[in-house]
Design a protein around this motif. Structure first.
Motif, PDB file in Angstrom:
ATOM      1  N   ARG A  70      -0.810  -8.885  -7.083  1.00 41.19           N
ATOM      2  CA  ARG A  70      -0.418  -7.931  -8.415  1.00 41.19           C
ATOM      3  C   ARG A  70      -1.645  -7.147  -8.775  1.00 41.19           C
ATOM      4  O   ARG A  70      -1.868  -7.192  -9.780  1.00 41.19           O
ATOM      5  N   ASN A  72      -3.975  -3.829  -7.832  1.00 38.93           N
ATOM      6  CA  ASN A  72      -4.071  -2.884  -7.033  1.00 38.93           C
ATOM      7  C   ASN A  72      -4.790  -1.576  -8.151  1.00 38.93           C
ATOM      8  O   ASN A  72      -4.458  -1.145  -9.208  1.00 38.93           O
ATOM      9  N   PRO A  73      -6.014  -1.094  -7.312  1.00 38.38           N
ATOM     10  CA  PRO A  73      -6.397  -1.593  -6.072  1.00 38.38           C
ATOM     11  C   PRO A  73      -7.453  -2.761  -6.102  1.00 38.38           C
ATOM     12  O   PRO A  73      -7.602  -3.156  -7.231  1.00 38.38           O
ATOM     13  N   PRO A 103      -1.571  -3.277   4.424  1.00 40.46           N
ATOM     14  CA  PRO A 103      -1.984  -2.336   3.140  1.00 40.46           C
ATOM     15  C   PRO A 103      -1.635  -0.873   3.406  1.00 40.46           C
ATOM     16  O   PRO A 103      -1.484  -0.204   4.346  1.00 40.46           O
ATOM     17  N   VAL A 161      -5.624  -0.682  -0.872  1.00 37.72           N
ATOM     18  CA  VAL A 161      -4.555  -0.362  -1.931  1.00 37.72           C
ATOM     19  C   VAL A 161      -3.294  -0.884  -1.163  1.00 37.72           C
ATOM     20  O   VAL A 161      -2.905  -0.694  -0.026  1.00 37.72           O
ATOM     21  N   PRO A 162      -2.683  -2.029  -1.743  1.00 38.05           N
ATOM     22  CA  PRO A 162      -1.632  -2.741  -1.242  1.00 38.05           C
ATOM     23  C   PRO A 162      -0.218  -1.897  -1.155  1.00 38.05           C
ATOM     24  O   PRO A 162      -0.091  -1.182  -2.199  1.00 38.05           O
ATOM     25  N   ARG A 163       0.532  -2.348  -0.191  1.00 40.05           N
ATOM     26  CA  ARG A 163       1.800  -1.825   0.032  1.00 40.05           C
ATOM     27  C   ARG A 163       2.861  -3.135  -0.546  1.00 40.05           C
ATOM     28  O   ARG A 163       3.412  -3.672   0.325  1.00 40.05           O
ATOM     29  N   VAL A 167      -2.833  -8.994  -1.330  1.00 41.60           N
ATOM     30  CA  VAL A 167      -4.002  -8.552  -0.463  1.00 41.60           C
ATOM     31  C   VAL A 167      -4.812  -9.688  -0.075  1.00 41.60           C
ATOM     32  O   VAL A 167      -5.104 -10.711  -0.816  1.00 41.60           O
ATOM     33  N   LYS A 201      -3.077   8.515  -3.905  1.00 41.97           N
ATOM     34  CA  LYS A 201      -1.863   7.848  -3.895  1.00 41.97           C
ATOM     35  C   LYS A 201      -0.786   8.745  -4.055  1.00 41.97           C
ATOM     36  O   LYS A 201       0.357   8.897  -3.198  1.00 41.97           O
TER      37      LYS A 201
END
Length: 402
Positions: A70, A72-73, A103, A161-163, A167, A201
């Protein structure tokens, strides 16, 4: 006869190139925010990303790995010790199970003072160029690597930047470039990296949404006649060329509704001839369960006009929905009214709301916002975009109804 200098030059030119020099090996770095994934976080996180030691075993349970949840970024700022010519970069990670996804982006910046930056590119895009994009599944350890990330600077900022929520990384390498081949980023200086990433983003999500809708409509058009297919393909090609420029000009208060812009509305209107080719010639009302997922490119089922039934006592709340599909090339206003119930065409004890679609970080639009429909003396008015389905949500709450 070949002279010795020429012979040596020929041999050197034909010799295989050695491995690139890793400028980041053993160099210090700063992490923002601090790593917080409990199964791999330890004091060694302060040095493990540039120590040359790779994780073995299940990636995010090993102490050689640095992990975030949790966040980001995730910002990783490496200090190379002096200004260097950068000729590439790699980022080793893992994903594919337990909700860990590849990511969304790995932006790489370089600068000389650690305060102002120029973006050298997106490693996630550059690494996958010309090859296969890594799949979400199954579990895999993957190294994003590109020798097209080029620039100059003492400090290198890797912004992940996680999806999803996670990370992970166990090693970052920054490769020395050749000064003669240096082709660094020429973009503007970036002072606020987080604000820059947020903007990127948004624009990327917008481009992805328009591209995804174009792809779906072109796929649906394959079942239409040849003339309709050709018309849709021709219009789609012209609209697709406008997407990058439109994304660059998005306002700061942009909202990812569907449709979100005039260009998006024109793209979605390409679905109108698809609907007509499927036999939907006029504004069509149909019904689904109010809690069932709804697709704004849905094809209405064939059958009689829908009948809405609501059973409730005074003081109770109940809801029911009506779907409206517009096969026309322009938006259509529809007036809805009630007959045979106390209170006239738009009773005060019945509320009508338009169900809007909004895009999400997972790239799956959902029907969620419920702005009130315009209420007039003869009923409610709702707008149905061209080629789309708009749902109307009715809320019933009779209190003093005879």
């Amino acid at each position: 006869m070949i002279s010795l200098p020429l012979l040596l030059a020929s041999l050197l030119a034909s010799a295989p190139a050695g491995p690139p020099v890793n400028l980041a090996l053993g160099k210090p770095y700063r992490l923002r925010p601090r790593p917080n994934y409990s199964h791999c976080t330890d004091p060694g996180d302060a040095a493990q990303l540039t120590d040359g030691v790779l994780s073995k075993g299940y990636f995010w349970t090993r102490k050689e790995t640095v992990g975030w949840v949790r966040a980001n970024p995730v910002l990783i700022t490496l200090d190379l010790g002096r200004v260097e010519t950068i000729g590439g970069l790699s980022f080793r990670t893992a994903f594919g199970t337990a909700g860990v996804l590849p990511p969304e982006a790995i932006f790489v910046f370089a600068g000389s003072d650690g305060k102002s930056w120029r973006c050298l590119g997106d490693l996630a895009v550059s690494s996958n160029a010309g090859g296969k994009t890594p799949l979400d599944h199954p579990y895999q350890v993957h190294t994003y690597k590109s020798m097209k990330i080029r620039g100059r600077g003492r400090y290198v900022l890797v912004a992940v930047v996680p999806r999803g929520a996670f990370v992970f990384c166990d090693e970052i390498e920054v490769y020395r470039g050749r000064k003669s081949a240096h082709a660094g980023a020429e973009g503007p200086l970036v002072k606020n990296v987080k604000a820059w990433i947020h903007r990127r983003k948004v624009t990327r999500a917008y481009e992805n949404r328009l591209q995804a809708d174009l792809k779906r409509i072109l796929s649906a058009a394959e079942e239409a006649d040849a003339e309709t297919q050709q018309e849709i393909r021709s219009r789609a090609a012209r609209l697709e060329r406008r997407v990058p420029g439109d994304a660059a000009g998005l306002p700061k208060n942009f909202r990812s509704l569907v449709p979100s812009t005039a260009l998006h509305a024109r793209i979605l209107a390409l679905h109108a001839p698809v609907l007509r080719a499927r036999g939907i010639e006029k504004l069509t009302a149909w019904h689904t369960n109010r809690y069932a997922p709804l697709d704004y490119l849905a094809l209405p089922p064939k059958g009689p006009a829908p009948r809405l039934e609501v059973f409730l006592m005074r003081g109770e709340y109940r809801a029911e929905v009506l779907n409206l599909t517009n096969p026309g090339d322009k938006p259509r206003e529809a007036r809805l009214s009630i007959r045979g119930l106390p209170g006239g065409p738009a009773p005060a004890w019945i509320q009508a709301s338009q169900v809007l679609f909004i895009d999400t970080a997972s790239r799956n639009p959902v029907a969620d916002p419920l702005p009130l429909a315009h209420r007039g003396p003869r009923g409610w008015t709702v707008t149905v975009p061209a080629g789309l389905t708009r749902q109307v949500w009715f809320t019933f709450h009779p209190e003093r109804v005879p």
